[in-house]
Design an enzyme around this catalytic site. Structure first.
Site, PDB file in Angstrom:
ATOM      1  N   MET A  76       0.848  -1.188   0.000  1.00  9.56           N
ATOM      2  CA  MET A  76       0.000   0.000   0.000  1.00  9.56           C
ATOM      3  C   MET A  76       0.875   1.227   0.000  1.00  9.56           C
ATOM      4  O   MET A  76       1.972   1.208   0.530  1.00  9.56           O
ATOM      5  CB  MET A  76      -0.922   0.029   1.209  1.00  9.56           C
ATOM      6  N   CYS A  77       0.363   2.310  -0.595  1.00 12.36           N
ATOM      7  CA  CYS A  77       1.172   3.510  -0.735  1.00 12.36           C
ATOM      8  C   CYS A  77       0.321   4.757  -0.607  1.00 12.36           C
ATOM      9  O   CYS A  77      -0.903   4.710  -0.681  1.00 12.36           O
ATOM     10  CB  CYS A  77       1.864   3.525  -2.104  1.00 12.36           C
ATOM     11  N   GLY A  78       1.018   5.868  -0.431  1.00 13.13           N
ATOM     12  CA  GLY A  78       0.408   7.177  -0.573  1.00 13.13           C
ATOM     13  C   GLY A  78       0.929   7.777  -1.859  1.00 13.13           C
ATOM     14  O   GLY A  78       2.151   7.867  -2.060  1.00 13.13           O
TER      15      GLY A  78
END
Length: 641
Positions: free
Chosen positions: A1-3
């Site tokens: 998961m990332c921003g």
């Protein structure tokens, strides 16, 4: 998961970094604590500039910093997980795999075919440098957050981000609709000094007529709040993405309102495990339930195994206690959804690895009021309150001398009961029931500091209640029982499994029973179809932002494409029977699956929403309705800080 984040400017006189505030960067870094990078692309001859910002939470393969850039100057930002559709090897990183496939695409149709083939949650931003195109979007259900912001005509700036920060006056953020993927021709936009977005919609059928029939409404709905200089159009070629799930089966039996597959009388039906056993005695029902277990089991398996684990821990036969680290957590109320997820996770998580069961409770209102009149407490006294021994929670109004725990809310009680059921199924597993206790003071503090920015742009009382409950639960800070004694514990799990999607597909909400009573199975079908259609805007973007704020990733087994397709293929009467009482009829197929998995009392627990089970609802106000705008969620503008 990332921003992930992207800023595009067309002829702006301001430095592009000015459009990416420090508080947004801070929120992005919390989502992706393992790597942070930025990249600027300046195309001087066409007068546009792009800033790409990537913040990575390492979950699969080698740590892969974002944004990625190739030899052709293409740039890629990816916030997602590929569980199927495109092969990702055990040691590969799905960001690199996706970028490799995208770089090989030679047409719009190739890009659409690639995204149509994916199974799993995603949002992305892709800069196709040779064609000066910016592509972006969210998966079919909108399981990953992506928001957009359009500046005023003077700046002509466009922003995309996983999360927001302090709002600037007149420039509101909105969630990017999960109705398809979008493309911007930056060369054309720079020339016209206006922003034009092209939509490639999701459709079950890509027949030209089918696309045109519904896309006009989609275009109107999406663009209604756009500034005058921003336009949204359907792609001229009428190309579309193929929906990753089968359409909802709306078949209704002639005896509308009666479940055709049940041979026992619904009159005076007893809410009991024995009743479920009688239904399972029917061969047809038993077969369907086993098929459902198989497909849901596979969905859970993907979500607990697609995760980097310490190689030493995976090969150690009898690890020491200090090396037993939980990688998987479940948002856990002890209700049917979370119990089934936990039971299935147990089949695939390595046996020596604990599973964290995150159970949140808010101090019951009477205790919160009493505490508000007492003097300020030391940090040690606060910790004692959270542990909540009997002495600290004595009811001041009680003369009898009896005591009650101030955090013994309904979900805490069912959570403890659920723990015992899971321990009976697999006593060799370490099940960590993490009791997360939240005082009114901490709720107000963390809402103001963190949570309100994550719930935004949603703003109702219901969003506040659910958002706050999930934030504290997924943070995982609480107490676990160690040899009968409660000790402080913080869950290290990076993956959080949640049961969202079960109620929406299996008629779990009380409004579904009202709808069935009023309009029968046909009305219920329409309601369930609407539920999945709006789940991206009502729930999933918010929940992804909330859970991601702790550097953890939300995974949704009930929204696995194969699970949804299987359930969509069944007539509604096979999934629920609302002629039966609460605790049996709603989510009937899931209750039967739970019984088959060896669960007991939890199989007949009626639905209880998290805001009521955790007792956050009505904690601060008795008069408000769930749909009211929540004044407590008001964001500060930059000028107010």
């Amino acid at each position: 998961m990332c921003g992930i984040c992207c800023v595009v400017t067309l002829c702006s006189q301001r430095v592009i970094h000015d459009f990416l505030s420090e508080d947004i960067l801070c929120h992005l870094r919390r989502r992706g604590p393992d790597s942070s990078q930025q990249l600027i692309k300046t195309v001087s001859d066409l007068s546009y500039e792009c800033l790409f910002s990537g913040h990575v939470l390492h979950l699969r393969g080698l740590v892969t910093p974002q944004p990625l850039e190739d030899a052709n100057n293409n740039v890629f930002l990816w916030n997602g997980e590929i569980f199927s559709g495109v092969h990702v090897g055990n040691v590969e990183n799905d960001t690199e795999v996706m970028f490799h496939h995208l770089a090989a695409c030679s047409s719009e149709m190739d890009i659409l075919s690639l995204f149509s083939s994916l199974q799993g949650p995603w949002s992305f931003i892709y800069y196709e440098a040779p064609r000066h195109s910016l592509w972006f979007g969210r998966d079919y259900f909108g399981r990953r957050s992506l928001l957009w912001q359009f500046s005023n005509e003077v700046d002509r700036t466009f922003c995309l981000s996983s999360v927001t920060g302090c709002s600037e006056s007149g420039c509101q953020w909105q969630e990017v609709p999960a109705c398809g993927i979008f493309k911007i021709d930056l060369k054309a936009c720079a020339a016209t000094k206006s922003l034009s977005l092209t939509l490639f919609p999701w459709k079950y059928s890509c027949r030209e007529k089918a696309v045109e029939e519904t896309c006009i409404n989609v275009l109107d709905q999406v663009s209604k709040d756009f500034p005058d200089h921003v336009h949204l159009v359907l792609n001229e070629s009428k190309l579309c993405l193929r929906a990753p799930v089968t359409p909802l089966n709306k078949t209704v039996s002639k005896a509308s309102g009666v479940c055709p597959s049940s041979n026992f009388s619904n009159i005076n039906c007893v809410v009991s495990i024995e009743t479920l056993q009688k239904v399972l005695a029917e061969e047809h029902k038993k077969k369907l339930v086993c098929q459902f277990i198989d497909v849901l089991n596979e969905a859970v398996k993907r979500r607990v195994l697609c995760l980097f684990r310490d190689p030493d821990q995976m090969t150690r036969e009898v690890p020491s206690l200090s090396h037993k680290t939980a990688h998987i957590a479940v948002l856990f109320s002890g209700g049917i959804d979370s119990m089934v997820i936990a039971a299935l996770a147990d089949k695939h998580v390595p046996v020596e690895e604990p599973i964290d069961l995150l159970n949140v409770a808010f101090m019951m209102k009477e205790q919160a009021k009493h505490r508000g009149t007492t003097k300020r407490r030391t940090s040690r006294e606060v910790q004692l309150d959270l542990l909540c021994p009997q002495e600290s929670c004595q009811d001041p109004a009680a003369d009898s001398g009896t005591h009650s725990s101030c955090f013994d809310v309904p979900d805490r009680i069912t959570g403890r009961a659920g723990l015992k059921e899971l321990e009976a199924i697999n006593p060799s597993r370490t099940w960590n029931l993490v009791e997360i206790n939240v005082t009114l003071e901490e709720l107000k503090k963390m809402r103001k500091e963190r949570i309100n920015y994550l719930i935004y742009p949603l703003d109702t009382v219901l969003d506040d209640s659910i958002g706050c409950a999930i934030w504290f639960a997924s943070r995982g800070e609480g107490f676990i029982s160690n040899q009968g004694e409660l000790k402080p514990y913080k869950s290290p799990a990076k993956v959080v499994l949640t049961g969202i999607g079960a109620d929406e597909q299996l008629a779990g909400y009380s409004r579904h029973r009202v709808c069935f009573t009023k309009d029968g199975l046909e009305g219920l079908n329409k309601e369930l179809e609407m539920e999945l259609g709006r789940i991206s805007s009502r729930n999933l973007g918010r929940d992804d932002r909330i859970i991601g704020d702790h550097g953890k990733e939300a995974r949704f087994p009930f929204l696995d494409e194969d699970v949804v397709s299987f359930l969509n293929s069944l007539p509604v009467s096979e999934k629920a029977d609302l002629t039966l009482p609460r605790g049996i009829g709603e989510k009937l197929i899931l209750r039967l699956a739970a019984k088959e998995l060896g669960l007991t009392a939890s199989t007949v627990l009626p639905k209880r929403a998290v805001q009521f089970g955790s007792r956050i609802a009505k904690l601060e106000s008795n008069s408000e309705k769930a749909s009211d705008t929540c004044s407590r969620l008001k964001l500060l503008s930059v000028d107010e800080l």
